[in-house]
Design a protein around this motif. Structure first.
Motif, PDB file in Angstrom:
ATOM      1  N   LEU A 187       3.419 -11.091   4.504  1.00 43.26           N
ATOM      2  CA  LEU A 187       2.220 -10.171   4.124  1.00 43.26           C
ATOM      3  C   LEU A 187       2.542  -9.510   2.664  1.00 43.26           C
ATOM      4  CD1 LEU A 187      -0.403  -8.602   4.909  1.00 43.26           C
ATOM      5  CD2 LEU A 187       0.937  -6.747   6.002  1.00 43.26           C
ATOM      6  N   ALA A 188       3.842  -8.867   2.500  1.00 47.90           N
ATOM      7  CA  ALA A 188       4.065  -8.398   1.304  1.00 47.90           C
ATOM      8  C   ALA A 188       5.629  -8.607   1.178  1.00 47.90           C
ATOM      9  CB  ALA A 188       3.626  -6.944   1.374  1.00 47.90           C
TER      10      ALA A 188
ATOM     11  N   ARG B  32       8.797  -6.507  -0.618  1.00 46.96           N
ATOM     12  CA  ARG B  32       9.374  -4.943  -1.210  1.00 46.96           C
ATOM     13  C   ARG B  32      10.488  -5.354  -2.206  1.00 46.96           C
ATOM     14  NH1 ARG B  32       8.481  -0.099   1.016  1.00 46.96           N
ATOM     15  NH2 ARG B  32       8.380  -0.735   3.242  1.00 46.96           N
TER      16      ARG B  32
ATOM     17  N   ARG C  13      13.355  -3.468  -4.328  1.00 47.48           N
ATOM     18  CA  ARG C  13      13.965  -2.230  -4.738  1.00 47.48           C
ATOM     19  C   ARG C  13      14.993  -2.656  -5.931  1.00 47.48           C
ATOM     20  NH1 ARG C  13      14.625  -2.524   0.802  1.00 47.48           N
ATOM     21  NH2 ARG C  13      13.445  -1.019   1.899  1.00 47.48           N
TER      22      ARG C  13
ATOM     23  N   TRP D  84      17.590  -1.245  -9.147  1.00 50.51           N
ATOM     24  CA  TRP D  84      18.400  -0.079  -9.722  1.00 50.51           C
ATOM     25  C   TRP D  84      18.599  -0.453 -11.289  1.00 50.51           C
ATOM     26  CZ3 TRP D  84      18.496  -1.830  -4.823  1.00 50.51           C
ATOM     27  CH2 TRP D  84      18.562  -0.686  -3.907  1.00 50.51           C
TER      28      TRP D  84
ATOM     29  N   ALA E 209      16.953   4.386  -9.356  1.00 52.25           N
ATOM     30  CA  ALA E 209      16.394   3.647  -8.629  1.00 52.25           C
ATOM     31  C   ALA E 209      14.887   3.433  -8.294  1.00 52.25           C
ATOM     32  CB  ALA E 209      16.829   4.071  -7.038  1.00 52.25           C
ATOM     33  N   TYR E 210      14.193   2.327  -8.033  1.00 49.82           N
ATOM     34  CA  TYR E 210      12.741   2.180  -7.984  1.00 49.82           C
ATOM     35  C   TYR E 210      12.418   1.260  -6.727  1.00 49.82           C
ATOM     36  CZ  TYR E 210      12.725   3.892 -12.786  1.00 49.82           C
ATOM     37  OH  TYR E 210      12.888   4.785 -13.906  1.00 49.82           O
ATOM     38  N   GLY E 211      11.448   1.781  -6.128  1.00 56.66           N
ATOM     39  CA  GLY E 211      10.734   0.885  -5.127  1.00 56.66           C
ATOM     40  C   GLY E 211       9.204   0.377  -5.300  1.00 56.66           C
ATOM     41  N   TRP E 212       9.105  -0.879  -5.170  1.00 57.56           N
ATOM     42  CA  TRP E 212       7.847  -1.286  -5.260  1.00 57.56           C
ATOM     43  C   TRP E 212       7.425  -2.308  -4.055  1.00 57.56           C
ATOM     44  CZ3 TRP E 212      10.997  -2.755  -9.822  1.00 57.56           C
ATOM     45  CH2 TRP E 212      10.902  -2.030 -11.044  1.00 57.56           C
ATOM     46  N   TRP E 213       5.888  -2.107  -3.879  1.00 57.14           N
ATOM     47  CA  TRP E 213       5.484  -3.098  -3.057  1.00 57.14           C
ATOM     48  C   TRP E 213       4.519  -3.737  -3.408  1.00 57.14           C
ATOM     49  CZ3 TRP E 213       5.517  -3.093   2.584  1.00 57.14           C
ATOM     50  CH2 TRP E 213       4.398  -3.570   3.247  1.00 57.14           C
TER      51      TRP E 213
ATOM     52  N   ALA F 160       1.641  -6.893  -2.331  1.00 60.49           N
ATOM     53  CA  ALA F 160       0.972  -7.470  -1.293  1.00 60.49           C
ATOM     54  C   ALA F 160      -0.156  -8.689  -1.880  1.00 60.49           C
ATOM     55  CB  ALA F 160       0.103  -6.799  -0.283  1.00 60.49           C
TER      56      ALA F 160
ATOM     57  N   ARG G 264      -2.745 -12.038   1.849  1.00 58.90           N
ATOM     58  CA  ARG G 264      -3.450 -10.740   2.550  1.00 58.90           C
ATOM     59  C   ARG G 264      -4.669 -11.706   3.339  1.00 58.90           C
ATOM     60  NH1 ARG G 264      -3.298  -5.947  -0.722  1.00 58.90           N
ATOM     61  NH2 ARG G 264      -5.757  -5.926  -0.947  1.00 58.90           N
TER      62      ARG G 264
ATOM     63  N   LYS H 177      -3.395 -13.754   6.177  1.00 62.92           N
ATOM     64  CA  LYS H 177      -3.127 -12.692   7.284  1.00 62.92           C
ATOM     65  C   LYS H 177      -4.324 -12.151   7.992  1.00 62.92           C
ATOM     66  CE  LYS H 177       0.802 -13.748   7.024  1.00 62.92           C
ATOM     67  NZ  LYS H 177       0.048 -15.330   6.925  1.00 62.92           N
TER      68      LYS H 177
END
Lengths: 123, 307
Positions: B263-264, B266, B268, B270, B289-293, B295, B300, B303
């Protein structure tokens, strides 16, 4: 030997001058400290905003009907960890006709107000 | 001649002068320290801004490329239009040229059934039609035999009238996917086709984020530097059932967490400040640190269709 015309400053005027100077220096120090604190807070707010934005994206991409979630401690990447410095929560209001209002709140260190992102999701 | 001060103008004594000097120096030192701190603050701000800018750029670059995931190419259980492993992301799609999606070139062979891992014009060679021809050497293509899919890197094309003999490399893996005749693929007279593919891959190499959208003649990705100051990247897949894993698992008994359940993704990351400033953090780069999502739209849609 005693010299004439040696007036100098009185103790009072010297103390006064020192007090005024100290007030000035203290104010300067305080403003500097506030600046540093504001910078750190703004950094944390920036991170919190990133977490909220990503989480809203995540919620939007789910196929299920969105549901409210309690506080979850997360780190700066938005990953749930014990002892995370950011607290992420989701509130979902059913507006009817399949429309939901999702509000993501993220509290951050030193922040008095959480960052908040509101979006409408149609399911 | 000795100068004498007029009466009433005695001047300063040595002690007074020294005290004044010391006091002046203290004030000067404090002022210098304050200025230095301001400069340091400025450098720190610049460094943080650089990090943010780098992060924003990487985020946008990934978002742009990931949005094309699966255009004209839906995933199957064992073949994902998006695949990740460790710090590597591979995005596959069917390219559009002049507003038209690249069409499959069908297999042109009517002889006796071919043995597994054998081509029609050589071991690693297939004859296909030349309608709206678009394949050249070093192109990535999808070799599809009914439900089986393999990636191939075209190494030579020999066109003769309505038939093109396409030779491809023998590697059994390419861009993290099964390639050529992996698992002893057997070409079928009907149901075999070759389609031009577009890919984008990302990975981290020596602290740099690399991106490739072309293949080298030796089957490796022709990487170009996209961003510096990338300490590490960790990519994971998020499946439609909510599970998150480092990669898909199409071989287990259940029908979940397969390549067509993604579906997506993620990411992460640094990132570290670049270049380092000796006045900040003892001259060490600052890591953030960075977190991206992400989709991708096509995943989509896939799904939504499944559910």
């Amino acid at each position: 030997m005693k010299r004439s015309n040696e007036a100098g400053f009185t103790l009072i005027s010297v103390i006064l001058a020192v007090v005024i100077l100290s007030i000035g220096i203290l104010a300067l120090g305080r403003s500097q400290a506030m600046l540093v604190r504001a910078q750190a807070t703004s950094e944390a707010r920036n991170v919190a905003l990133g977490i909220a934005r990503n989480y809203i994206e995540e919620v939007r991409s789910r196929t299920a009907i969105p549901a409210s979630e309690g506080g979850t401690l997360v780190d700066e990447t938005g990953t749930a960890v014990a002892g995370g410095h950011y607290n992420r929560s989701l509130t979902v209001a059913d507006l009817g006709n399949g429309l939901y209002q999702a509000t993501c709140n993220v509290t951050f260190p030193r922040g008095t107000q959480p960052v908040q992102i509101v979006t409408l999701i149609y399911r | 001649m000795r100068l004498r001060l007029p009466a009433g103008r005695a001047g300063f004594t040595l002690i007074e002068l020294m005290i004044a000097l010391v006091a002046g120096l203290v004030v000067l030192a404090a002022a210098t320290a304050a200025v230095a701190a301001t400069w340091r603050g400025l450098s720190g701000g610049r460094m943080r801004e650089g990090l943010e800018r780098n992060a924003r750029f990487i985020n946008e670059a990934l978002n742009r490329d990931l949005s094309e995931t699966g255009v004209g190419l839906s995933s199957s259980v064992r073949f994902g239009s998006l695949s990740v492993r460790g710090d590597t992301i591979v995005i596959l799609s069917v390219p559009y040229t002049n507003g038209l999606v690249a069409a499959p070139h069908t297999f042109q062979y009517g002889g006796a059934p071919l043995a597994p891992a054998t081509g029609s014009c050589g071991t690693y060679c297939v004859d296909v039609d030349t309608v709206s021809w678009d394949l050249v050497a070093n192109d990535l293509a999808l070799l599809q035999v009914n439900n089986e899919r393999r990636l191939v890197e075209v190494s030579a094309v020999n066109r003769s009238g309505a038939i093109a003999s396409v030779t491809f490399r023998s590697d059994s893996t390419l861009l993290q996917h099964e390639a050529a005749y992996a698992r002893n693929l057997q070409l079928a007279n009907n149901g075999t086709a070759l389609t031009k593919l577009k890919f984008v891959s990302y990975w981290v190499e020596n602290g740099n984020l690399m991106r490739a959208d072309r293949l080298n003649p030796n089957g490796t990705s022709a990487g170009e530097l996209v961003a510096t100051g990338v300490d590490s990247i960790r990519v994971s897949l998020v499946f439609s059932n909510g599970n998150e894993a480092a990669t898909a698992n199409p071989l287990d008994a259940d029908g979940e967490n397969d390549w067509d359940d993604i579906l997506a993704v993620r990411v992460r990351a640094w990132l570290k400040s670049d270049p380092t400033d000796l006045r900040l953090n003892n001259g060490q780069p600052v890591t953030r640190a960075y977190g991206w999502w992400f989709a991708p739209r096509n995943l989509r849609y896939e799904k939504n269709r499944i559910s």
